[in-house]
Write a protein that holds these residues in place. Structure first.
Motif, PDB file in Angstrom:
ATOM      1  N   ALA A  81      80.018 -27.809-107.482  1.00 33.10           N
ATOM      2  CA  ALA A  81      80.782 -26.562-107.346  1.00 33.10           C
ATOM      3  C   ALA A  81      81.919 -26.498-108.355  1.00 33.10           C
ATOM      4  N   GLU A  82      82.505 -27.659-108.706  1.00 39.32           N
ATOM      5  CA  GLU A  82      83.593 -27.707-109.676  1.00 39.32           C
ATOM      6  C   GLU A  82      83.134 -28.265-111.022  1.00 39.32           C
ATOM      7  N   LYS A  83      81.828 -28.378-111.205  1.00 38.28           N
ATOM      8  CA  LYS A  83      81.262 -28.802-112.490  1.00 38.28           C
ATOM      9  C   LYS A  83      81.887 -30.098-112.995  1.00 38.28           C
ATOM     10  N   THR A  84      82.023 -31.078-112.108  1.00 41.01           N
ATOM     11  CA  THR A  84      82.624 -32.352-112.489  1.00 41.01           C
ATOM     12  C   THR A  84      81.675 -33.086-113.427  1.00 41.01           C
ATOM     13  N   GLY A  85      82.001 -33.066-114.711  1.00 43.00           N
ATOM     14  CA  GLY A  85      81.081 -33.529-115.739  1.00 43.00           C
ATOM     15  C   GLY A  85      80.699 -34.980-115.625  1.00 43.00           C
ATOM     16  N   ARG A  86      81.645 -35.850-115.233  1.00 45.18           N
ATOM     17  CA  ARG A  86      81.329 -37.276-115.175  1.00 45.18           C
ATOM     18  C   ARG A  86      80.316 -37.575-114.081  1.00 45.18           C
ATOM     19  N   GLN A  87      80.139 -36.657-113.122  1.00 46.03           N
ATOM     20  CA  GLN A  87      79.137 -36.838-112.083  1.00 46.03           C
ATOM     21  C   GLN A  87      77.826 -36.152-112.444  1.00 46.03           C
ATOM     22  N   ILE A  88      77.903 -34.961-113.017  1.00 47.99           N
ATOM     23  CA  ILE A  88      76.679 -34.250-113.417  1.00 47.99           C
ATOM     24  C   ILE A  88      75.975 -34.997-114.544  1.00 47.99           C
ATOM     25  N   ASP A  99      88.515 -32.045-119.589  1.00 49.21           N
ATOM     26  CA  ASP A  99      88.886 -30.820-118.891  1.00 49.21           C
ATOM     27  C   ASP A  99      90.079 -30.183-119.580  1.00 49.21           C
ATOM     28  N   MET A 100      90.021 -28.860-119.713  1.00 53.67           N
ATOM     29  CA  MET A 100      91.168 -28.165-120.301  1.00 53.67           C
ATOM     30  C   MET A 100      91.369 -26.798-119.673  1.00 53.67           C
ATOM     31  N   ASP A 101      90.397 -26.316-118.898  1.00 50.44           N
ATOM     32  CA  ASP A 101      90.500 -24.988-118.290  1.00 50.44           C
ATOM     33  C   ASP A 101      90.566 -25.049-116.768  1.00 50.44           C
ATOM     34  N   GLY A 102      90.913 -26.184-116.220  1.00 48.96           N
ATOM     35  CA  GLY A 102      90.923 -26.308-114.769  1.00 48.96           C
ATOM     36  C   GLY A 102      89.547 -26.667-114.248  1.00 48.96           C
ATOM     37  N   SER A 103      89.496 -27.380-113.151  1.00 48.06           N
ATOM     38  CA  SER A 103      88.225 -27.832-112.594  1.00 48.06           C
ATOM     39  C   SER A 103      87.357 -26.648-112.205  1.00 48.06           C
ATOM     40  N   GLY A 104      86.099 -26.713-112.628  1.00 47.16           N
ATOM     41  CA  GLY A 104      85.124 -25.715-112.213  1.00 47.16           C
ATOM     42  C   GLY A 104      84.924 -24.564-113.157  1.00 47.16           C
ATOM     43  N   ASN A 105      85.775 -24.427-114.171  1.00 47.22           N
ATOM     44  CA  ASN A 105      85.684 -23.246-115.023  1.00 47.22           C
ATOM     45  C   ASN A 105      84.744 -23.410-116.204  1.00 47.22           C
ATOM     46  N   MET A 147      77.050 -24.134-111.511  1.00 50.47           N
ATOM     47  CA  MET A 147      76.104 -25.243-111.411  1.00 50.47           C
ATOM     48  C   MET A 147      75.243 -25.161-110.150  1.00 50.47           C
ATOM     49  N   GLU A 148      75.693 -24.421-109.147  1.00 51.51           N
ATOM     50  CA  GLU A 148      74.870 -24.237-107.951  1.00 51.51           C
ATOM     51  C   GLU A 148      73.570 -23.523-108.280  1.00 51.51           C
ATOM     52  N   ALA A 149      73.549 -22.782-109.401  1.00 51.53           N
ATOM     53  CA  ALA A 149      72.358 -22.026-109.786  1.00 51.53           C
ATOM     54  C   ALA A 149      71.400 -22.832-110.649  1.00 51.53           C
ATOM     55  N   VAL A 150      71.818 -24.021-111.082  1.00 56.03           N
ATOM     56  CA  VAL A 150      71.026 -24.792-112.039  1.00 56.03           C
ATOM     57  C   VAL A 150      70.090 -25.754-111.305  1.00 56.03           C
ATOM     58  N   GLU A 151      68.834 -25.736-111.712  1.00 55.24           N
ATOM     59  CA  GLU A 151      67.846 -26.662-111.143  1.00 55.24           C
ATOM     60  C   GLU A 151      67.825 -27.982-111.891  1.00 55.24           C
ATOM     61  N   ARG A 152      67.888 -27.901-113.224  1.00 53.86           N
ATOM     62  CA  ARG A 152      67.884 -29.119-114.038  1.00 53.86           C
ATOM     63  C   ARG A 152      68.534 -28.816-115.385  1.00 53.86           C
ATOM     64  N   LEU A 198      90.353 -25.015-102.767  1.00 53.88           N
ATOM     65  CA  LEU A 198      89.033 -24.681-103.292  1.00 53.88           C
ATOM     66  C   LEU A 198      88.172 -23.968-102.259  1.00 53.88           C
ATOM     67  N   PHE A 199      87.603 -22.839-102.648  1.00 54.77           N
ATOM     68  CA  PHE A 199      86.570 -22.164-101.866  1.00 54.77           C
ATOM     69  C   PHE A 199      85.566 -21.555-102.836  1.00 54.77           C
ATOM     70  N   SER A 200      84.289 -21.850-102.594  1.00 52.47           N
ATOM     71  CA  SER A 200      83.235 -21.331-103.456  1.00 52.47           C
ATOM     72  C   SER A 200      82.060 -20.901-102.596  1.00 52.47           C
ATOM     73  N   SER A 201      81.497 -19.753-102.936  1.00 56.22           N
ATOM     74  CA  SER A 201      80.327 -19.253-102.220  1.00 56.22           C
ATOM     75  C   SER A 201      79.275 -18.822-103.234  1.00 56.22           C
ATOM     76  N   PHE A 202      78.111 -19.434-103.145  1.00 53.82           N
ATOM     77  CA  PHE A 202      76.983 -19.110-104.011  1.00 53.82           C
ATOM     78  C   PHE A 202      75.860 -18.562-103.150  1.00 53.82           C
ATOM     79  N   ASN A 203      75.320 -17.407-103.535  1.00 54.39           N
ATOM     80  CA  ASN A 203      74.267 -16.758-102.754  1.00 54.39           C
ATOM     81  C   ASN A 203      73.171 -16.266-103.689  1.00 54.39           C
ATOM     82  N   SER A 204      71.924 -16.511-103.317  1.00 54.74           N
ATOM     83  CA  SER A 204      70.814 -16.081-104.161  1.00 54.74           C
ATOM     84  C   SER A 204      69.658 -15.578-103.310  1.00 54.74           C
TER      85      SER A 204
END
Length: 733
Positions: A81-88, A99-105, A147-152, A198-204
């Motif tokens: 949800a916050e696009k934490t690069g070291r984990q992805i 990071d330079m634009d805040g977590s998740g941006n 990143m919630e929308a990404v499969e791979r 933090l609050f994030s909602s992804f819907n598809s």
């Protein structure tokens, strides 16, 4: 072994185990008993989320002979949800994220000692569609999908860039989730809450009706940020419609949008960072990109051996920056002479990029072997308007109004056509060689006005005449092991910012040239057993004619000139190793390491330092750590999985001079090494629910990854401390 023989043996063995099903001599066939066979469930756990490679041919691309990686985000134990690069990108050796634009941006990623700024060393794609903002003017990717929308995520390293472009980093493709073709309607929701508001909602939604399939999502995220006054809010939308005329012809239309607004807390000095890394030095600064990416893709299987992919796409939008723009040690306070704050600066970039790409893959038979030929072409026509140094209000709100004219109002019009040809010769069943060639021809023309330059001196043209060669080889030792290697030329074009003088005392060298070099790699990939896998790669990245600042004397006045400053080389080794330590019917314990050693140094050159030019030969390249090592331990019980990850990044320098002791501004100096620990948990409930929970930066390490020299400003930009994130993923059919 023939598939039919295998099937017959399995049937025979099954019948031996069920003698009642075998007709006896003299028995009537209709006297056979009827059995209801129950499905067989295999409970043994297996290694999941291991890093995979792309096939030798991927769609209309030839991949054989080069390093590629595929990251699956399905049930990934990480903070997506916050696009934490070291984990992805945990399992990508040499991957450097800051990071330079805040977590998740935004995702800021590089590999092999390149610049991570907005992933601009990559040819970045979404579902195969180019999303770099402007390849020649500003190749950063301002569009940023959730990143919630990404499969791979698919990555092809630098030596494979010829078919995609000539970027040093290679290709990075975010493949989105798509419609479930077995259902007319499906709904997915992922809701995330966490520390720092933090609050994030992804819907598809998605599905297939007849020959038409559809998929769409909407995402909304807000966060107060780890640092004071660092609130960000974002939303993103995507719609995809695909019509399959027949098995050979498919047309797909997509439109995607991403937007975020980030309140920039400002850079810190070293003293400020030591006192309180969460403090803000700016309360009135904002950054906001708003991008739309439309595309139309035709997939045509012309014949059993020939496939055509034709893409029409664009990038439209703007990037707005509102700042009180000075060094960190200059406070933004009320001025006694005006009894008010200083006016802020407004910078607005407008992008209108149009691209069409056609790729043809043909498989043919020659001397008893099948070979693959790829022919591709790309045409783009981009208009990039840059307005800078507009005088804004003295207020605190997000307001892009300007008093008077912009000090700089420029237009960069770029047009280019490129042709690439690559052939994969399968010389034996195990050995293949893939030579390739790419040629780009185009030009960028700048026009407009700069307040301190005569109008007649502003127009400038930059020609692009790039010819690049590459060759790759692949030897399959067996079905589980291969050796690969290759070399490919690459370039980094002169950017818009490189041809805009920053002040009356700055100039641009008339003979400024594009950076040009090559990538080379040699690797061994091996699946030792079904439980262990490794990849060991040696690489070299050479960048010639790097661009920077030098001092020159002009009319008895010393000026800072943007020029080619020298050449650099990065030699390194990458190791990925993952395997099972223990496995039983319900338990699985595994471990991985993704580690790299990089020796990035200048082999020639000089840059401006104070009132003189200094030789930088032998100095380390800025922001290139010698060591990056991410290591993880994973424990699974049935479907529940927990991962403990450690990341180590060694110290780096912020400038080519390799300044160690930072000045009072904190603009340059050593970036210390850091160790970061994360814990993530994934709990699937059936097929419809997934619970993710994680603690980022478990030990609350106060650290920073870079002292940027451009946006968001020189100085220290602290990374996030300890935080908790919880997500619930739900699917409804």
């Amino acid at each position: 072994m023939n598939v039919n023989i295998v099937k017959n043996i399995l049937v025979y063995l099954f019948l031996l185990g069920c003698p009642d099903l075998i007709p006896r001599a003299g028995a009537q066939q209709d006297s056979l008993k009827t059995y209801d066979l129950q499905p067989v469930t295999t409970k043994a756990l297996k290694l999941e989320n291991a890093l995979k490679s792309l096939d030798k041919v991927r769609g209309t691309f030839i991949i054989g002979g080069r390093k590629s990686e595929v990251i699956s985000l399905k049930e990934l134990p990480g903070n997506i949800a916050e696009k934490t690069g070291r984990q992805i990108f945990a399992k990508i050796p040499s991957a450097f994220v800051y990071d330079m634009d805040g977590s998740g941006n935004q995702v800021n990623l590089s590999v092999r000692g390149l610049d991570a700024h907005r992933s601009w060393e990559f040819n970045v794609r979404q579902n195969g569609v180019l999303i770099n903002t402007d390849i020649y003017g500003y190749p950063a990717s301002h569009y940023s999908m959730p990143m919630e929308a990404v499969e791979r995520i698919e990555m092809v390293r630098g030596t494979g860039a010829l078919q995609f472009g000539q970027q040093f980093g290679g290709m990075l493709n975010y493949v989105l989730k798509g419609p479930d073709s077995t259902r007319t309607f499906a709904f997915e929701n992922m809701t995330t809450v966490g520390s720092f508001g933090l609050f994030s909602s992804f819907n598809s939604i998605g599905g297939k009706v007849g020959k038409l399939s559809y998929y769409a999502y909407y995402q909304k995220r807000v966060s107060d940020g780890y640092r004071d006054h660092a609130r960000s809010e974002s939303d993103a939308q995507h719609v995809q419609l695909a019509y399959e005329f027949n098995k050979s012809l498919k047309l797909t239309a997509q439109v995607s949008r991403s937007y975020y607004r980030y309140r920039i807390p400002g850079p810190l000095t070293d003293v400020m960072f030591a006192e309180n890394p969460r403090q803000a030095t700016r309360l009135r600064n904002f950054y906001s990109p708003d991008m739309v990416i439309p595309s139309l893709t035709l997939d045509w299987k012309i014949s059993p051996n020939t496939t055509l992919e034709w893409i029409f796409s664009g990038g439209f939008g703007k990037r707005s920056v509102l700042t009180f723009d000075t060094f960190a040690n200059v406070p933004d306070v009320i001025l006694p002479e005006t009894n008010d704050f200083a006016p802020r600066n407004v910078d607005i970039d407008n992008y209108r990029s149009r691209t069409t790409e056609a790729r043809l893959l043909h498989e043919y038979l020659f001397m008893g072997k099948k070979h693959q030929l790829n022919v591709s072409t790309r045409y783009f026509n981009n208009r990039f308007q840059r307005r800078q140094r507009g005088m804004n209000t003295t207020g605190f709100d997000y307001n892009l109004s300007v008093t008077g004219d912009f000090a700089r109002n420029l237009l960069l019009h770029s047009e280019s056509i490129a042709v690439a040809v690559e052939n994969q010769f399968n010389l034996t069943d195990k050995f293949s060689v893939s030579p390739g060639f790419r040629y780009e021809h185009g030009q960028s023309d700048m026009s407009g006005q700069i307040d301190f330059i005569e109008a007649s001196d502003v127009p400038r043209s930059i020609p692009y005449r790039f010819a690049a060669l590459g060759v790759h080889a692949n030897y399959e030792i067996n079905h589980f092991s291969r050796i690969y290697g290759g070399i490919s030329q690459a370039n980094r074009p002169v950017l818009f910012a490189d041809i805009i003088p920053g002040s009356p005392l700055a100039t641009i060298a008339e003979d400024l040239e594009h950076a040009f070099g090559y990538n080379a790699e040699l690797g061994w990939e091996n699946l030792l057993t079904d439980r262990w896998k490794y990849n060991l790669t040696f690489f070299r990245t050479y960048v010639g004619n790097r661009i920077g600042n030098v001092l020159v004397e002009e009319n008895r006045q010393t000026k800072v000139t943007k020029s080619n400053i020298g050449n650099s080389m990065t030699d390194g080794v990458e190791l990925y190793l993952e395997g099972e330590i223990f496995r039983s019917e319900n338990w699985l314990l595994s471990a991985y390491t993704a580690s790299s050693y990089m020796n990035g140094r200048y082999i020639s050159g000089e840059v401006a330092s104070g009132d003189q030019n200094r030789d930088i030969t032998g100095n380390q390249i800025e922001s290139v750590p010698r060591w990056i090592s991410r290591n993880g331990l994973s424990a699974s019980y049935q479907k529940v999985k927990m991962v403990l990850q450690h990341q180590y990044v060694s110290e780096t320098y912020a400038d080519a001079i390799n300044t160690i002791t930072p000045p009072a501004t904190g603009a340059v100096g050593l970036v210390p090494e850091y160790h970061i620990w994360d814990v993530n948990l994934v709990v699937p409930f059936g097929q419809k629910y997934i619970l993710r929970a994680g603690v980022n930066n478990v030990f609350n390490k106060q650290y920073f990854t870079k002292r940027p020299q451009m946006y968001p400003g020189p100085g220290i930009w602290p990374s996030d401390g300890r935080g908790v994130v919880i997500s619930l993923n739900m699917k409804i059919y």
